[in-house]
Motif scaffolding. Structure first.
Motif, PDB file in Angstrom:
ATOM      1  N   ALA A  63       0.837  -1.212   0.000  1.00  0.00           N
ATOM      2  CA  ALA A  63       0.000   0.000   0.000  1.00  0.00           C
ATOM      3  C   ALA A  63       0.862   1.248   0.000  1.00  0.00           C
ATOM      4  N   ARG A  64       1.976   1.201   0.784  1.00  0.00           N
ATOM      5  CA  ARG A  64       2.870   2.363   0.825  1.00  0.00           C
ATOM      6  C   ARG A  64       3.547   2.562  -0.514  1.00  0.00           C
ATOM      7  N   THR A  65       3.928   1.451  -1.168  1.00  0.00           N
ATOM      8  CA  THR A  65       4.621   1.538  -2.457  1.00  0.00           C
ATOM      9  C   THR A  65       3.702   2.094  -3.531  1.00  0.00           C
ATOM     10  N   LEU A  66       2.419   1.689  -3.491  1.00  0.00           N
ATOM     11  CA  LEU A  66       1.494   2.081  -4.550  1.00  0.00           C
ATOM     12  C   LEU A  66       0.770   3.378  -4.270  1.00  0.00           C
ATOM     13  N   ALA A  67       0.991   3.984  -3.091  1.00  0.00           N
ATOM     14  CA  ALA A  67       0.285   5.219  -2.749  1.00  0.00           C
ATOM     15  C   ALA A  67       0.603   6.310  -3.755  1.00  0.00           C
ATOM     16  N   PRO A  68      -0.388   6.991  -4.286  1.00  0.00           N
ATOM     17  CA  PRO A  68      -0.139   8.037  -5.278  1.00  0.00           C
ATOM     18  C   PRO A  68       0.650   9.185  -4.678  1.00  0.00           C
ATOM     19  N   GLN A  69       1.543   9.743  -5.477  1.00  0.00           N
ATOM     20  CA  GLN A  69       2.336  10.882  -5.047  1.00  0.00           C
ATOM     21  C   GLN A  69       1.551  12.164  -5.293  1.00  0.00           C
ATOM     22  N   VAL A  70       1.334  12.943  -4.253  1.00  0.00           N
ATOM     23  CA  VAL A  70       0.603  14.201  -4.391  1.00  0.00           C
ATOM     24  C   VAL A  70       1.514  15.228  -5.038  1.00  0.00           C
ATOM     25  N   CYS A  71       1.077  15.791  -6.139  1.00  0.00           N
ATOM     26  CA  CYS A  71       1.907  16.786  -6.823  1.00  0.00           C
ATOM     27  C   CYS A  71       0.995  17.841  -7.423  1.00  0.00           C
ATOM     28  N   SER A  72       1.597  18.891  -7.923  1.00  0.00           N
ATOM     29  CA  SER A  72       0.820  19.981  -8.484  1.00  0.00           C
ATOM     30  C   SER A  72       1.618  20.655  -9.580  1.00  0.00           C
ATOM     31  N   SER A  73       0.923  21.135 -10.593  1.00  0.00           N
ATOM     32  CA  SER A  73       1.581  21.863 -11.674  1.00  0.00           C
ATOM     33  C   SER A  73       2.050  23.234 -11.203  1.00  0.00           C
ATOM     34  N   PHE A  74       1.805  23.544  -9.942  1.00  0.00           N
ATOM     35  CA  PHE A  74       2.197  24.823  -9.368  1.00  0.00           C
ATOM     36  C   PHE A  74       3.600  24.775  -8.770  1.00  0.00           C
ATOM     37  N   ALA A  75       4.207  23.596  -8.701  1.00  0.00           N
ATOM     38  CA  ALA A  75       5.412  23.398  -7.899  1.00  0.00           C
ATOM     39  C   ALA A  75       6.542  24.337  -8.279  1.00  0.00           C
ATOM     40  N   THR A  76       7.301  24.753  -7.275  1.00  0.00           N
ATOM     41  CA  THR A  76       8.479  25.586  -7.493  1.00  0.00           C
ATOM     42  C   THR A  76       9.683  24.867  -6.911  1.00  0.00           C
ATOM     43  N   GLY A  77      10.792  25.585  -6.797  1.00  0.00           N
ATOM     44  CA  GLY A  77      11.988  24.972  -6.239  1.00  0.00           C
ATOM     45  C   GLY A  77      12.583  23.976  -7.217  1.00  0.00           C
ATOM     46  N   PRO A  78      13.015  22.780  -6.745  1.00  0.00           N
ATOM     47  CA  PRO A  78      13.678  21.806  -7.611  1.00  0.00           C
ATOM     48  C   PRO A  78      12.819  21.346  -8.783  1.00  0.00           C
ATOM     49  N   ARG A  79      11.493  21.478  -8.656  1.00  0.00           N
ATOM     50  CA  ARG A  79      10.609  21.001  -9.714  1.00  0.00           C
ATOM     51  C   ARG A  79      10.271  22.098 -10.713  1.00  0.00           C
ATOM     52  N   GLN A  80      10.854  23.269 -10.553  1.00  0.00           N
ATOM     53  CA  GLN A  80      10.686  24.321 -11.542  1.00  0.00           C
ATOM     54  C   GLN A  80      11.473  23.934 -12.799  1.00  0.00           C
ATOM     55  N   TYR A  81      11.046  24.359 -13.972  1.00  0.00           N
ATOM     56  CA  TYR A  81      11.722  23.967 -15.199  1.00  0.00           C
ATOM     57  C   TYR A  81      13.167  24.456 -15.242  1.00  0.00           C
ATOM     58  N   ASP A  82      13.421  25.644 -14.739  1.00  0.00           N
ATOM     59  CA  ASP A  82      14.789  26.144 -14.696  1.00  0.00           C
ATOM     60  C   ASP A  82      14.956  27.000 -13.455  1.00  0.00           C
ATOM     61  N   LEU A 113       7.891  32.087 -11.688  1.00  0.00           N
ATOM     62  CA  LEU A 113       6.725  31.909 -12.546  1.00  0.00           C
ATOM     63  C   LEU A 113       6.252  30.476 -12.387  1.00  0.00           C
ATOM     64  N   VAL A 114       4.953  30.259 -12.303  1.00  0.00           N
ATOM     65  CA  VAL A 114       4.463  28.887 -12.224  1.00  0.00           C
ATOM     66  C   VAL A 114       4.746  28.201 -13.561  1.00  0.00           C
ATOM     67  N   PRO A 115       4.968  26.894 -13.564  1.00  0.00           N
ATOM     68  CA  PRO A 115       5.390  26.194 -14.786  1.00  0.00           C
ATOM     69  C   PRO A 115       4.428  26.295 -15.958  1.00  0.00           C
ATOM     70  N   TRP A 116       3.144  26.496 -15.684  1.00  0.00           N
ATOM     71  CA  TRP A 116       2.166  26.541 -16.774  1.00  0.00           C
ATOM     72  C   TRP A 116       1.940  27.949 -17.308  1.00  0.00           C
ATOM     73  N   CYS A 117       2.802  28.872 -16.927  1.00  0.00           N
ATOM     74  CA  CYS A 117       2.631  30.269 -17.354  1.00  0.00           C
ATOM     75  C   CYS A 117       3.972  30.848 -17.777  1.00  0.00           C
ATOM     76  N   LYS A 118       3.997  31.543 -18.880  1.00  0.00           N
ATOM     77  CA  LYS A 118       5.198  32.265 -19.286  1.00  0.00           C
ATOM     78  C   LYS A 118       4.936  33.764 -19.203  1.00  0.00           C
ATOM     79  N   LEU A 119       5.992  34.531 -19.065  1.00  0.00           N
ATOM     80  CA  LEU A 119       5.844  35.977 -18.937  1.00  0.00           C
ATOM     81  C   LEU A 119       5.446  36.573 -20.286  1.00  0.00           C
ATOM     82  N   GLU A 120       4.341  37.288 -20.296  1.00  0.00           N
ATOM     83  CA  GLU A 120       3.826  37.888 -21.528  1.00  0.00           C
ATOM     84  C   GLU A 120       4.108  39.385 -21.558  1.00  0.00           C
ATOM     85  N   GLY A 153       1.578  37.358 -15.995  1.00  0.00           N
ATOM     86  CA  GLY A 153       2.334  36.314 -15.322  1.00  0.00           C
ATOM     87  C   GLY A 153       1.700  35.914 -14.001  1.00  0.00           C
ATOM     88  N   VAL A 154       1.950  34.665 -13.604  1.00  0.00           N
ATOM     89  CA  VAL A 154       1.520  34.149 -12.305  1.00  0.00           C
ATOM     90  C   VAL A 154       2.774  33.736 -11.548  1.00  0.00           C
TER      91      VAL A 154
END
Length: 257
Positions: free
Chosen positions: A25-44, A141-148, A192-193
């Motif tokens: 159950a622990r191995t198969l537990a879904p990982q909670v994530c969000s397209s909002f993530a910053t830090g190491p999960r930011q694209y750059d 900037l959140v990953p789903w938004c680019k500066l316009e 931008g967001v």
């Protein structure tokens, strides 16, 4: 003395079976994530530094004139995204500006170079006595938004949302749907967001552009009557703590007009 059950006894088999199910159950537990993530999960590593200066009463014009004459000295070191005076919302006599950096090492290099730039440092002296308070935030900037960049001049609105603790994994997707509902229906242009990394956590800043304060007001009234926007916002506000809106007027030397 207690006697331990053998490895093949019914008791041990039951225990093994229970442990196996728990580990699975622990191995198969879904990982909670969000397209909002910053830090190491930011694209750059690119981030944006928000700076807000509260000025002494009646000193706005003097401050901006000094900056206008010398801003080229500062932009020689790093990119200025925009520079605005605050027209409505919060404290008066306030300016807001955004600076872009490739990463934290880049900012460190820039700050060292700026400190050694005697001409820029001398230009700052007249303005130091005009400032009451300075505030600074580091945002991504959140990953789903680019500066316009808008096609023509107008006014800007910075909407700052303080969200409930729990981070984007809790409220990020609902917030994204609320923003996209406004974007898709064309009531305002999204610039931008930004999600705060250093400063007040769980804070999101949304920068919008409108042709004028009146066109912004008209669009806002329309959105309040649009069931698609209402439905998306109703979901997002479940996670909202507070909200502040500021109407921003770009200065003559601001890259974002």
């Amino acid at each position: 003395m207690a006697v331990l059950p053998s490895a093949r006894s019914p008791a041990m088999l039951v225990l093994r079976s229970g442990l196996t199910r728990a580990l699975a159950a622990r191995t198969l537990a879904p990982q909670v994530c969000s397209s909002f993530a910053t830090g190491p999960r930011q694209y750059d590593g690119t981030f944006y530094e928000f700076r807000t200066y509260c000025l002494k009463p009646s000193k706005m014009n003097e401050f901006l004139e000094n900056i206008k004459k010398n801003i080229h000295l500062r932009t020689a070191h790093s990119e200025l995204v925009g520079f605005w005076s605050v027209e409505f919302g919060g404290q008066v006599n306030k300016v807001f500006h955004i600076w872009k950096y490739d990463n934290f090492a880049h900012r460190t290099e820039v700050r060292k170079a700026v400190a050694k730039d005697k001409e820029w440092q001398q230009s700052l002296t007249p303005n130091l006595g005009l400032i009451d308070k300075q505030e600074m935030e580091i945002t991504y900037l959140v990953p789903w938004c680019k500066l316009e960049k808008p096609a023509k001049e107008g006014v800007y609105e910075l909407v700052s949302f303080q969200m409930k603790p729990g981070g984007p994994a809790l409220w990020g997707d609902a917030f994204k749907r609320a923003i996209n509902a406004h974007v898709d229906l064309g009531y305002s242009k999204l610039i931008g967001v930004f999600h705060t990394e250093y400063g007040e956590l769980n804070r999101v800043h949304v920068l919008w552009w409108n042709e004028s304060a009146d066109s912004r007001a008209a669009g806002r009234h329309q959105s309040h009557e649009d069931p698609r926007v209402v439905a998306a916002v109703r979901e997002s506000v479940n996670y909202l703590v507070s909200q502040q809106n500021m109407l921003l007027i770009p200065t003559s030397f601001s890259p974002l007009k």
